[in-house]
Write a protein that holds these residues in place. Structure first.
Motif, PDB file in Angstrom:
ATOM      1  N   LEU A   1      39.982  35.639  41.266  1.00 17.04           N
ATOM      2  CA  LEU A   1      39.753  36.572  42.240  1.00 17.04           C
ATOM      3  C   LEU A   1      40.771  37.303  42.595  1.00 17.04           C
ATOM      4  O   LEU A   1      40.837  37.984  44.024  1.00 17.04           O
ATOM      5  N   LEU A   2      41.857  37.503  41.960  1.00 16.57           N
ATOM      6  CA  LEU A   2      43.336  38.113  42.282  1.00 16.57           C
ATOM      7  C   LEU A   2      42.907  39.718  42.899  1.00 16.57           C
ATOM      8  O   LEU A   2      43.271  39.999  43.915  1.00 16.57           O
ATOM      9  N   THR A   3      42.332  40.521  42.042  1.00 21.64           N
ATOM     10  CA  THR A   3      42.228  41.775  42.262  1.00 21.64           C
ATOM     11  C   THR A   3      41.242  42.268  43.754  1.00 21.64           C
ATOM     12  O   THR A   3      41.881  42.722  44.565  1.00 21.64           O
ATOM     13  N   PRO A   4      40.288  41.540  43.650  1.00 21.88           N
ATOM     14  CA  PRO A   4      39.188  41.583  45.079  1.00 21.88           C
ATOM     15  C   PRO A   4      39.876  41.066  46.154  1.00 21.88           C
ATOM     16  O   PRO A   4      39.922  41.645  47.177  1.00 21.88           O
ATOM     17  N   MET A   5      40.860  39.982  46.227  1.00 22.16           N
ATOM     18  CA  MET A   5      41.445  39.430  47.267  1.00 22.16           C
ATOM     19  C   MET A   5      42.555  40.426  47.800  1.00 22.16           C
ATOM     20  O   MET A   5      42.751  40.517  48.871  1.00 22.16           O
TER      21      MET A   5
ATOM     22  N   ILE B   1      47.127  43.875  50.042  1.00 21.93           N
ATOM     23  CA  ILE B   1      48.443  43.355  49.409  1.00 21.93           C
ATOM     24  C   ILE B   1      48.309  43.710  48.075  1.00 21.93           C
ATOM     25  O   ILE B   1      47.364  43.933  47.296  1.00 21.93           O
ATOM     26  N   SER B   2      49.581  43.740  47.391  1.00 23.31           N
ATOM     27  CA  SER B   2      49.560  43.676  45.808  1.00 23.31           C
ATOM     28  C   SER B   2      48.977  42.406  44.998  1.00 23.31           C
ATOM     29  O   SER B   2      48.985  41.417  45.679  1.00 23.31           O
ATOM     30  N   GLU B   3      48.781  42.723  43.857  1.00 26.37           N
ATOM     31  CA  GLU B   3      48.095  41.285  43.096  1.00 26.37           C
ATOM     32  C   GLU B   3      49.347  40.596  43.068  1.00 26.37           C
ATOM     33  O   GLU B   3      48.959  39.086  42.726  1.00 26.37           O
ATOM     34  N   GLY B   4      50.523  40.971  42.961  1.00 26.65           N
ATOM     35  CA  GLY B   4      51.651  39.980  42.798  1.00 26.65           C
ATOM     36  C   GLY B   4      51.790  39.036  44.102  1.00 26.65           C
ATOM     37  O   GLY B   4      52.084  37.999  44.095  1.00 26.65           O
TER      38      GLY B   4
ATOM     39  N   LEU C   1      30.709  34.968  40.107  1.00 22.53           N
ATOM     40  CA  LEU C   1      30.287  35.111  41.471  1.00 22.53           C
ATOM     41  C   LEU C   1      30.948  36.087  42.425  1.00 22.53           C
ATOM     42  O   LEU C   1      30.311  36.495  43.455  1.00 22.53           O
ATOM     43  N   GLY C   2      32.307  36.051  42.301  1.00 21.25           N
ATOM     44  CA  GLY C   2      33.156  37.270  43.009  1.00 21.25           C
ATOM     45  C   GLY C   2      32.544  38.668  42.905  1.00 21.25           C
ATOM     46  O   GLY C   2      32.489  39.208  44.043  1.00 21.25           O
TER      47      GLY C   2
ATOM     48  N   ASN D   1      32.909  34.783  50.050  1.00 23.21           N
ATOM     49  CA  ASN D   1      31.555  34.030  50.067  1.00 23.21           C
ATOM     50  C   ASN D   1      31.899  33.031  48.861  1.00 23.21           C
ATOM     51  O   ASN D   1      31.270  31.673  48.934  1.00 23.21           O
ATOM     52  N   VAL D   2      32.763  33.186  47.909  1.00 22.80           N
ATOM     53  CA  VAL D   2      33.006  32.087  46.647  1.00 22.80           C
ATOM     54  C   VAL D   2      33.808  30.926  47.587  1.00 22.80           C
ATOM     55  O   VAL D   2      33.573  29.843  47.188  1.00 22.80           O
ATOM     56  N   PHE D   3      34.830  31.069  48.129  1.00 18.74           N
ATOM     57  CA  PHE D   3      35.461  30.366  49.058  1.00 18.74           C
ATOM     58  C   PHE D   3      34.544  29.504  50.042  1.00 18.74           C
ATOM     59  O   PHE D   3      34.880  28.236  50.031  1.00 18.74           O
ATOM     60  N   LEU D   4      33.484  29.958  50.529  1.00 23.02           N
ATOM     61  CA  LEU D   4      32.764  29.577  51.500  1.00 23.02           C
ATOM     62  C   LEU D   4      31.735  28.546  50.522  1.00 23.02           C
ATOM     63  O   LEU D   4      31.278  27.418  51.042  1.00 23.02           O
ATOM     64  N   LEU D   5      31.448  28.807  49.391  1.00 21.11           N
ATOM     65  CA  LEU D   5      30.775  27.781  48.332  1.00 21.11           C
ATOM     66  C   LEU D   5      31.648  26.668  48.162  1.00 21.11           C
ATOM     67  O   LEU D   5      31.186  25.627  48.016  1.00 21.11           O
TER      68      LEU D   5
END
Length: 416
Positions: free
Chosen positions: A42-46, A52-55, A167-168, A175-179
């Motif tokens: 889920l790196l890109t949407p987060m 913030i950057s993906e890094g 799911l992301g 919502n994935v983290f809520l699941l």
């Protein structure tokens, strides 16, 4: 003090409820490992959501590993007077809190707070897991119970990679983290219902880690663990560049190969229980030997055919499936009176090996490309196999000193 005086109690005829308790621990493994690796899928949407950057978002995985290393080392000393049931339940509560904090994180700071909480739960749980299994089932059933415990790892890894990204896109990363939180709640309830009271043994101060490391054969075993996991993660970190650049796989072939790796890893984890009941030393030796040979075959024959490469990657997954189970069984046999402290040392060693493996793989990738990574990984794994053959004990030192033939593979099935 004798082993009989200090070993946690085992059960000669474990009831079905004990196996349900082991399954509740497997649920804990699944929930923790999936939560650990969800940010990778889920790196890109987060990163976009938190601006913030993906890094920077990737540090969410790194900080968890670092904290897990420290937690694994400290948990036995910090919780030495607490009922193990309460400690394990507390880690499940921490996991729930960690997922909730991440799900509602408004910025990078809160994201890292959540991942720190997860690291505490992850390292502590792993450190206590093998010793807890010893108290739930009979000595004969420990390898099979550990095999069941570790089946949660490949299932969680596949779920985090495939379901996480899918799911992301559908419902959003929060919502994935809520699941994941809901799954953690189910885990907590199951553990609350099934785990029995487990009073702590004698006090285990922090200095116990040092005394355990000084026991004959322990340092050699820890070095072997570092080599095995470092070699594996050096390869696994760069398996996608290998499959895309050397095997020339498209996205469909790549996905199928990684799925085959995951399924084979799951099967290898299940098979580990049966292999270990027959020979601990042979299992410890055979798996890194197979992986080491595969590493060199991939380095020299990689790209010959897409199908051959896929089969070798799947075989690697199968062999590695037995590795965590084998070393967890090893610690329950060589230090049965200090299985919790030994488990903490293993957790710390594995977390360190993950970081070293990625670093070593990165250096070799820059120097000689992905084929150099395969060769390096193969060399590390063959070195681990050689170390197991010549220097790793599979019984407590007191017993091994009375029988110098312990190094023989024919004696590997002997228990405490």
């Amino acid at each position: 003090m004798t082993t009989q005086e200090t070993s946690p109690p085992t059960h000669d005829s474990p009831t079905p409820s004990r196996w349900v308790a082991v399954f509740s621990l497997t649920m804990g493994v699944f929930s923790l490992v999936m939560a650990e690796f969800l940010p990778a899928s889920l790196l890109t949407p987060m990163a976009d959501s938190l601006m913030i950057s993906e890094g920077q978002a990737g540090q969410a995985v790194t900080v968890t590993a670092v904290v897990a290393l420290l937690s694994g080392l400290l948990v036995t000393a910090v919780t030495q007077r607490l009922d193990r049931r309460h400690v394990l339940l507390a880690f499940s509560v921490l996991m729930i809190a960690a997922n909730l904090v991440v799900a509602f994180a408004p910025h990078m700071g809160w994201l890292l707070v959540g991942r720190v909480l997860l690291g505490v739960a992850l390292g502590g749980f792993w450190a206590l897991s093998a010793a807890t299994v010893m108290r739930l089932v009979s000595e004969h059933d420990v390898p099979r119970a550990l095999s069941l415990l570790f089946t949660g790892v490949p299932i969680a890894t596949i779920s985090a990679a495939a379901l996480g990204s899918y799911l992301g896109d559908m419902i959003g990363w929060r919502n994935v983290f809520l699941l994941a939180t809901a799954l953690s709640v189910v885990t907590l309830v199951m553990q609350y219902v099934t785990l029995p009271r487990m009073e702590p043994g004698r006090p285990t101060p922090l200095g116990t880690l040092v005394s355990v490391m000084k026991r004959p054969g322990m340092a050699v075993g820890i070095v072997a663990i570092l080599l095995v996991f470092c070699g594996h993660f050096a390869f696994f970190t760069y398996v996608r560049p290998f499959l895309e650049g050397v095997s020339r796989m498209g996205i469909n072939e790549l996905s199928s190969t990684l799925l085959a790796f995951g399924v084979a890893n799951f099967v290898g984890t299940l098979a580990a229980g049966y292999l270990l009941e027959r020979s601990l030393r042979l299992t410890l030796l055979l798996m890194p030997l197979v992986m080491g040979v595969l590493g060199w075959l991939l380095a020299t024959l990689g790209g010959f055919s897409m199908g051959t490469d896929a089969v070798m990657v799947a075989l690697w997954g199968f062999a590695f499936g037995a590795v965590p189970v084998a070393w967890s069984t090893w610690i329950t046999r060589v230090v049965p009176d200090e299985a919790e402290s030994g488990g903490g040392l293993i957790v710390a060693s594995i977390q360190l090996a993950i970081a070293l493996g990625a670093a070593v793989g990165g250096v070799m990738f820059d120097i000689s490309g992905v084929l150099g990574v395969c060769a390096t990984a193969g060399t590390l794994l063959l070195a681990a196999a050689a170390l197991v053959l010549v220097g790793v004990r599979t019984r407590p030192a007191a017993m091994a000193d009375d029988d110098t033939a312990v190094t023989g593979i024919s004696q590997a099935t002997s228990c405490r």
